[in-house]
Scaffold this motif. Structure first.
Motif, PDB file in Angstrom:
ATOM      1  N   GLY A  38       0.802  -1.210   0.000  1.00 44.21           N
ATOM      2  CA  GLY A  38       0.000   0.000   0.000  1.00 44.21           C
ATOM      3  C   GLY A  38       0.833   1.258   0.000  1.00 44.21           C
ATOM      4  O   GLY A  38       2.059   1.237  -0.061  1.00 44.21           O
ATOM      5  N   ARG A  39       0.126   2.364   0.056  1.00 47.56           N
ATOM      6  CA  ARG A  39       0.765   3.675   0.075  1.00 47.56           C
ATOM      7  C   ARG A  39       1.011   4.105   1.502  1.00 47.56           C
ATOM      8  O   ARG A  39       0.351   3.660   2.414  1.00 47.56           O
ATOM      9  CB  ARG A  39      -0.157   4.704  -0.545  1.00 47.56           C
ATOM     10  CG  ARG A  39      -0.425   4.526  -1.960  1.00 47.56           C
ATOM     11  CD  ARG A  39      -1.416   5.553  -2.336  1.00 47.56           C
ATOM     12  NE  ARG A  39      -0.866   6.330  -3.409  1.00 47.56           N
ATOM     13  CZ  ARG A  39      -1.543   7.215  -4.072  1.00 47.56           C
ATOM     14  NH1 ARG A  39      -2.770   7.489  -3.742  1.00 47.56           N
ATOM     15  NH2 ARG A  39      -1.005   7.860  -5.057  1.00 47.56           N
ATOM     16  N   LEU A  40       1.912   5.051   1.618  1.00 47.78           N
ATOM     17  CA  LEU A  40       2.204   5.654   2.915  1.00 47.78           C
ATOM     18  C   LEU A  40       1.927   7.149   2.809  1.00 47.78           C
ATOM     19  O   LEU A  40       2.478   7.819   1.943  1.00 47.78           O
ATOM     20  CB  LEU A  40       3.669   5.411   3.292  1.00 47.78           C
ATOM     21  CG  LEU A  40       4.172   6.117   4.543  1.00 47.78           C
ATOM     22  CD1 LEU A  40       3.425   5.645   5.781  1.00 47.78           C
ATOM     23  CD2 LEU A  40       5.664   5.889   4.703  1.00 47.78           C
ATOM     24  N   LEU A  41       1.067   7.650   3.684  1.00 50.60           N
ATOM     25  CA  LEU A  41       0.776   9.079   3.757  1.00 50.60           C
ATOM     26  C   LEU A  41       1.380   9.611   5.043  1.00 50.60           C
ATOM     27  O   LEU A  41       1.085   9.104   6.124  1.00 50.60           O
ATOM     28  CB  LEU A  41      -0.731   9.334   3.741  1.00 50.60           C
ATOM     29  CG  LEU A  41      -1.180  10.771   3.981  1.00 50.60           C
ATOM     30  CD1 LEU A  41      -0.613  11.717   2.929  1.00 50.60           C
ATOM     31  CD2 LEU A  41      -2.693  10.853   4.030  1.00 50.60           C
ATOM     32  N   LEU A  92      -2.213   2.297   2.803  1.00 52.20           N
ATOM     33  CA  LEU A  92      -3.421   2.806   2.154  1.00 52.20           C
ATOM     34  C   LEU A  92      -3.554   2.191   0.767  1.00 52.20           C
ATOM     35  O   LEU A  92      -2.560   1.980   0.072  1.00 52.20           O
ATOM     36  CB  LEU A  92      -3.368   4.328   2.044  1.00 52.20           C
ATOM     37  CG  LEU A  92      -3.271   5.096   3.345  1.00 52.20           C
ATOM     38  CD1 LEU A  92      -3.187   6.596   3.070  1.00 52.20           C
ATOM     39  CD2 LEU A  92      -4.447   4.784   4.249  1.00 52.20           C
ATOM     40  N   SER A  93      -4.768   1.945   0.352  1.00 51.51           N
ATOM     41  CA  SER A  93      -5.014   1.367  -0.971  1.00 51.51           C
ATOM     42  C   SER A  93      -4.612   2.361  -2.058  1.00 51.51           C
ATOM     43  O   SER A  93      -4.984   3.534  -1.996  1.00 51.51           O
ATOM     44  CB  SER A  93      -6.487   1.021  -1.125  1.00 51.51           C
ATOM     45  OG  SER A  93      -6.755   0.631  -2.456  1.00 51.51           O
ATOM     46  N   PRO A  94      -3.884   1.912  -3.072  1.00 50.99           N
ATOM     47  CA  PRO A  94      -3.528   2.815  -4.168  1.00 50.99           C
ATOM     48  C   PRO A  94      -4.700   3.081  -5.103  1.00 50.99           C
ATOM     49  O   PRO A  94      -4.622   3.947  -5.964  1.00 50.99           O
ATOM     50  CB  PRO A  94      -2.401   2.078  -4.884  1.00 50.99           C
ATOM     51  CG  PRO A  94      -2.626   0.651  -4.569  1.00 50.99           C
ATOM     52  CD  PRO A  94      -3.256   0.604  -3.208  1.00 50.99           C
ATOM     53  N   ASN A  95      -5.808   2.367  -4.929  1.00 49.09           N
ATOM     54  CA  ASN A  95      -6.946   2.480  -5.837  1.00 49.09           C
ATOM     55  C   ASN A  95      -8.102   3.293  -5.250  1.00 49.09           C
ATOM     56  O   ASN A  95      -9.225   3.198  -5.730  1.00 49.09           O
ATOM     57  CB  ASN A  95      -7.452   1.086  -6.208  1.00 49.09           C
ATOM     58  CG  ASN A  95      -6.369   0.255  -6.841  1.00 49.09           C
ATOM     59  OD1 ASN A  95      -5.584   0.754  -7.631  1.00 49.09           O
ATOM     60  ND2 ASN A  95      -6.287  -1.001  -6.474  1.00 49.09           N
ATOM     61  N   VAL A  96      -7.824   4.068  -4.203  1.00 45.74           N
ATOM     62  CA  VAL A  96      -8.861   4.848  -3.532  1.00 45.74           C
ATOM     63  C   VAL A  96      -8.375   6.286  -3.387  1.00 45.74           C
ATOM     64  O   VAL A  96      -7.205   6.524  -3.125  1.00 45.74           O
ATOM     65  CB  VAL A  96      -9.164   4.251  -2.132  1.00 45.74           C
ATOM     66  CG1 VAL A  96     -10.139   5.110  -1.358  1.00 45.74           C
ATOM     67  CG2 VAL A  96      -9.690   2.830  -2.252  1.00 45.74           C
ATOM     68  N   THR A 151      -6.266  16.455  -0.815  1.00 45.38           N
ATOM     69  CA  THR A 151      -6.677  15.209  -1.461  1.00 45.38           C
ATOM     70  C   THR A 151      -5.467  14.399  -1.898  1.00 45.38           C
ATOM     71  O   THR A 151      -4.501  14.952  -2.421  1.00 45.38           O
ATOM     72  CB  THR A 151      -7.550  15.510  -2.694  1.00 45.38           C
ATOM     73  OG1 THR A 151      -8.688  16.254  -2.272  1.00 45.38           O
ATOM     74  CG2 THR A 151      -8.014  14.238  -3.373  1.00 45.38           C
ATOM     75  N   VAL A 152      -5.552  13.085  -1.694  1.00 44.17           N
ATOM     76  CA  VAL A 152      -4.585  12.130  -2.228  1.00 44.17           C
ATOM     77  C   VAL A 152      -5.340  11.348  -3.298  1.00 44.17           C
ATOM     78  O   VAL A 152      -6.260  10.600  -2.993  1.00 44.17           O
ATOM     79  CB  VAL A 152      -4.053  11.174  -1.145  1.00 44.17           C
ATOM     80  CG1 VAL A 152      -3.075  10.184  -1.749  1.00 44.17           C
ATOM     81  CG2 VAL A 152      -3.422  11.938  -0.009  1.00 44.17           C
ATOM     82  N   GLN A 170       4.341   6.014  -4.127  1.00 45.78           N
ATOM     83  CA  GLN A 170       4.133   5.086  -3.021  1.00 45.78           C
ATOM     84  C   GLN A 170       4.127   5.809  -1.677  1.00 45.78           C
ATOM     85  O   GLN A 170       3.523   5.344  -0.731  1.00 45.78           O
ATOM     86  CB  GLN A 170       5.207   3.996  -3.008  1.00 45.78           C
ATOM     87  CG  GLN A 170       4.997   2.946  -4.075  1.00 45.78           C
ATOM     88  CD  GLN A 170       3.689   2.215  -3.916  1.00 45.78           C
ATOM     89  OE1 GLN A 170       2.757   2.427  -4.680  1.00 45.78           O
ATOM     90  NE2 GLN A 170       3.596   1.372  -2.931  1.00 45.78           N
ATOM     91  N   GLN A 171       4.843   6.915  -1.587  1.00 48.46           N
ATOM     92  CA  GLN A 171       4.872   7.704  -0.355  1.00 48.46           C
ATOM     93  C   GLN A 171       4.468   9.131  -0.687  1.00 48.46           C
ATOM     94  O   GLN A 171       5.061   9.772  -1.549  1.00 48.46           O
ATOM     95  CB  GLN A 171       6.246   7.692   0.289  1.00 48.46           C
ATOM     96  CG  GLN A 171       6.262   8.455   1.602  1.00 48.46           C
ATOM     97  CD  GLN A 171       7.552   8.256   2.386  1.00 48.46           C
ATOM     98  OE1 GLN A 171       8.338   7.373   2.068  1.00 48.46           O
ATOM     99  NE2 GLN A 171       7.744   9.060   3.384  1.00 48.46           N
TER     100      GLN A 171
END
Length: 122
Positions: free
Chosen positions: A35-38, A82-86, A103-104, A111-112
């Motif tokens: 997943g992604r990292l915010l 975090l889901s990359p598709n949302v 917004t992301v 990825q980050q």
């Protein structure tokens, strides 16, 4: 009978080709499963970190909170996996004041993602 052997051999060759291609797909799948990292920090207008601010991560379609995070003494927050598709929206609140909503996008392929939030304390 000879026709059957030829078909079996062709299926075996195709199967080996597909199996050889799967490791590259598996690498992409593993990368996406992580997943992604915010990450980011919460500041006031004078760039002072705001400890104990609450950061909200929401789904813009439903407006429902997905996760919250209480920032530490340096004002930093972190939302891993975090889901990359949302699409996500993120904002902070501190002592009744709120930051702008950022917004992301699912179309941002990083990825980050790092987003700093500012709360106007006036």
């Amino acid at each position: 009978m000879k026709k059957y052997r030829v078909m079996s051999l062709m299926l075996l060759v195709v199967g080996l080709f597909v199996a050889g291609a799967n490791p590259s797909f598996a690498k992409d799948k593993d990368r996406n499963e992580a997943g992604r990292l915010l990450t980011g920090r919460v500041f006031d207008q004078q760039d002072t970190p705001l400890p104990n601010a609450v950061v909200y991560l929401t789904n813009p379609r439903t407006r429902a909170p997905i996760k919250t995070y209480i920032v530490g003494s340096d004002g930093s927050y972190r939302f891993p996996a975090l889901s990359p598709n949302v699409d996500y929206e993120v904002y902070a609140q501190f002592q009744g004041k709120r930051s702008d909503t950022k917004t992301v996008s699912q179309f941002d392929n990083r990825q980050q993602v790092n987003i700093n939030l500012r709360v106007d304390m006036k």
